[in-house]
Enzyme design. Structure first.
Site, PDB file in Angstrom:
ATOM      1  N   PRO A 160       0.797  -1.223   0.000  1.00  0.00           N
ATOM      2  CG  PRO A 160      -0.988  -1.610   1.463  1.00  0.00           C
ATOM      3  CD  PRO A 160       0.317  -2.194   1.000  1.00  0.00           C
ATOM      4  CB  ALA A 175       6.421   0.062  -0.836  1.00  0.00           C
ATOM      5  N   GLY A 176       4.911   1.322  -3.933  1.00  0.00           N
ATOM      6  CA  GLY A 176       4.611   0.892  -5.283  1.00  0.00           C
ATOM      7  C   GLY A 176       5.864   0.972  -6.131  1.00  0.00           C
ATOM      8  CB  SER A 177       7.186   3.643  -8.317  1.00  0.00           C
ATOM      9  OG  SER A 177       6.080   3.642  -9.199  1.00  0.00           O
ATOM     10  CB  ILE A 214     -12.805   5.935 -36.074  1.00  0.00           C
ATOM     11  CG1 ILE A 214     -11.562   6.779 -36.386  1.00  0.00           C
ATOM     12  CG2 ILE A 214     -13.308   5.242 -37.338  1.00  0.00           C
ATOM     13  CD1 ILE A 214     -10.348   5.976 -36.797  1.00  0.00           C
ATOM     14  CG  HIS A 215     -15.853   2.110 -34.347  1.00  0.00           C
ATOM     15  ND1 HIS A 215     -14.492   2.117 -34.533  1.00  0.00           N
ATOM     16  CD2 HIS A 215     -16.307   0.954 -34.923  1.00  0.00           C
ATOM     17  CE1 HIS A 215     -14.131   1.015 -35.186  1.00  0.00           C
ATOM     18  NE2 HIS A 215     -15.201   0.301 -35.437  1.00  0.00           N
ATOM     19  N   GLY A 216     -17.607   6.431 -33.282  1.00  0.00           N
ATOM     20  CA  GLY A 216     -18.670   7.223 -32.686  1.00  0.00           C
ATOM     21  C   GLY A 216     -19.308   6.500 -31.513  1.00  0.00           C
ATOM     22  CD  GLU A 242       5.561  -5.987 -14.545  1.00  0.00           C
ATOM     23  OE1 GLU A 242       6.746  -5.703 -14.319  1.00  0.00           O
ATOM     24  OE2 GLU A 242       4.971  -6.956 -14.021  1.00  0.00           O
ATOM     25  CD  GLU A 262       3.865   9.382 -14.870  1.00  0.00           C
ATOM     26  OE1 GLU A 262       3.046  10.037 -15.546  1.00  0.00           O
ATOM     27  OE2 GLU A 262       3.664   8.192 -14.542  1.00  0.00           O
TER      28      GLU A 262
END
Length: 387
Positions: free
Chosen positions: A128, A130-132, A341-343, A367, A371
């Site tokens: 919680p 400690a990510g990066s 494109i497909h709207g 992963e 940043e």
């Protein structure tokens, strides 16, 4: 530099794509509707993947894998990446290469059951707070005689609900460095069911429905010395040695989804008519296709370059970060433009575009965030000039 595929690479690519379209696509709608992948479906896909020679194809031949070189493996990952993550990651599993770092006894207990489809592994690093910054992890392991006592919490741990064991990274001490004290990390095998080890339901994620994440809790969890993977205090070293290509793997799977979204867009531009002509003839639409194709090609070349250099032993951290950065951001752009494109139809679940668009968001985070990748790239540029 030769850019063509070998006959073997083309065959592998065609085989994997056919498997994905015939065996995995039919299950996508159900997973999107329920957020759940039934174990009976997983087992059925597993069996078919094994018969096709696609299961655990990332691993060396000596342990039962396909022994693909890195570039060919990434092409394999690209084709699998065209579909729902839960389908290809659990049904056509690729055991973590870090299992190859184990002792012979550890391989018998953990690696080979994964190769046979009897269980799955999961990696537990993120916490919680400690990510990066993995050096900031608070979960610890302390020695008690010949045993280790683990305490702390890990979260965002993918598919820990079906994994038979976890490879857990814990702080096991500190060392002095010119920049101050730095935590020493050790990797451990922890079996599901070990006293003091609890797997709890994780968070509801808008990306990759059916590909679950869990919270792992350790409360005086006692492990024998034989549970250490690699050397004590050398957890980062074993991770760097065996998990180095994971950024390239993420990049490759993004290429598959981006290509799928682009092809839907090309087909739609040729079929859809407005004001008496195909919408692909309008410059405002055709230029989108050109930009999407250019971004995809750039991402593909960076990824293949990283894979080729990895196999030669010349890849740099920057090479892999550039591939991951470009592929994940290209996917986000292509998915967004495909919907434009497909709207309105692009946002409906009759097409896979809204899923690809949602799934694309997490790729710039896990992963290593975009940043972090930019930090790695710029650091490699500045270090030679003393900055």
């Amino acid at each position: 530099m030769h850019f063509g595929l070998t006959e073997e690479q083309q065959m592998i690519q065609d085989t994997v794509r056919a498997f994905v379209e015939n065996e995995l696509y039919p299950h996508e709608a159900e997973i999107e509707r329920t957020g759940h992948l039934d174990m009976d479906v997983i087992k059925d896909i597993q069996q078919k993947a094994m018969e096709a020679g696609l299961y655990a194809a990332n691993m060396p031949e000596e342990v039962g894998g396909a022994g693909l070189d890195t570039l060919t493996w990434l092409m394999y990952e690209k084709e699998l990446g065209r579909t729902n993550y839960a389908l290809h990651w659990t049904g056509v599993a690729r055991p973590s290469n870090i299992l190859l770092a184990g002792t012979d006894e550890q391989k018998e207990k953990y690696l080979y059951p994964c190769m046979k489809g009897e269980t799955w592994d999961c990696l537990a690093m993120t916490e919680p707070d400690a990510g990066s910054d993995l050096r900031g992890m608070k979960a610890t392991a302390r020695q008690d005689g010949d045993d280790w006592i683990l305490n702390g919490t890990k979260h965002f741990i993918s598919h820990a609900d079906i994994a038979g064991f976890a490879i857990v990274f814990m702080a096991t001490g500190e060392e002095d460095t010119p920049r101050g004290k730095k935590k020493l990390i050790t990797a451990f095998f922890v079996d599901k069911g070990t006293p003091g080890f609890t797997v709890r339901e994780g968070y509801c994620n808008v990306s990759h429905r059916g590909y679950t994440n869990q919270v792992l809790e350790f409360d005086d969890c006692r492990l024998p010395a034989s549970a250490v993977l690699g050397e004590v205090h050398k957890g980062f070293q074993v991770a760097n040695d065996w998990l180095g290509a994971t950024r390239l793997q993420v990049a490759a799977t993004c290429l598959g989804r981006a290509e799928r979204a682009l092809q839907h867009s090309i087909d739609y531009c040729a079929e859809r008519k407005q004001f008496g002509q195909q919408i692909g003839k309008f410059q405002g639409v055709s230029f989108k296709l050109a930009d999407m194709a250019t971004e995809l090609k750039a991402a593909e070349l960076l990824t293949w370059n990283g894979g080729w250099k990895f196999e030669q032993g010349t890849v740099t951290e920057s090479d892999m970060s550039m591939a991951k950065l470009k592929a994940t951001e290209a996917l986000a752009m292509i998915a967004d433009e495909a919907i434009q494109i497909h709207g309105g139809m692009g946002l409906m679940d009759e097409l896979p575009l809204e899923r690809i668009w949602r799934d694309a968001r997490v790729e710039r985070i896990w992963e290593g965030t975009s940043e972090i990748q930019r930090h790695i790239i710029s650091r490699e540029m500045l270090r030679p000039v003393g900055a």
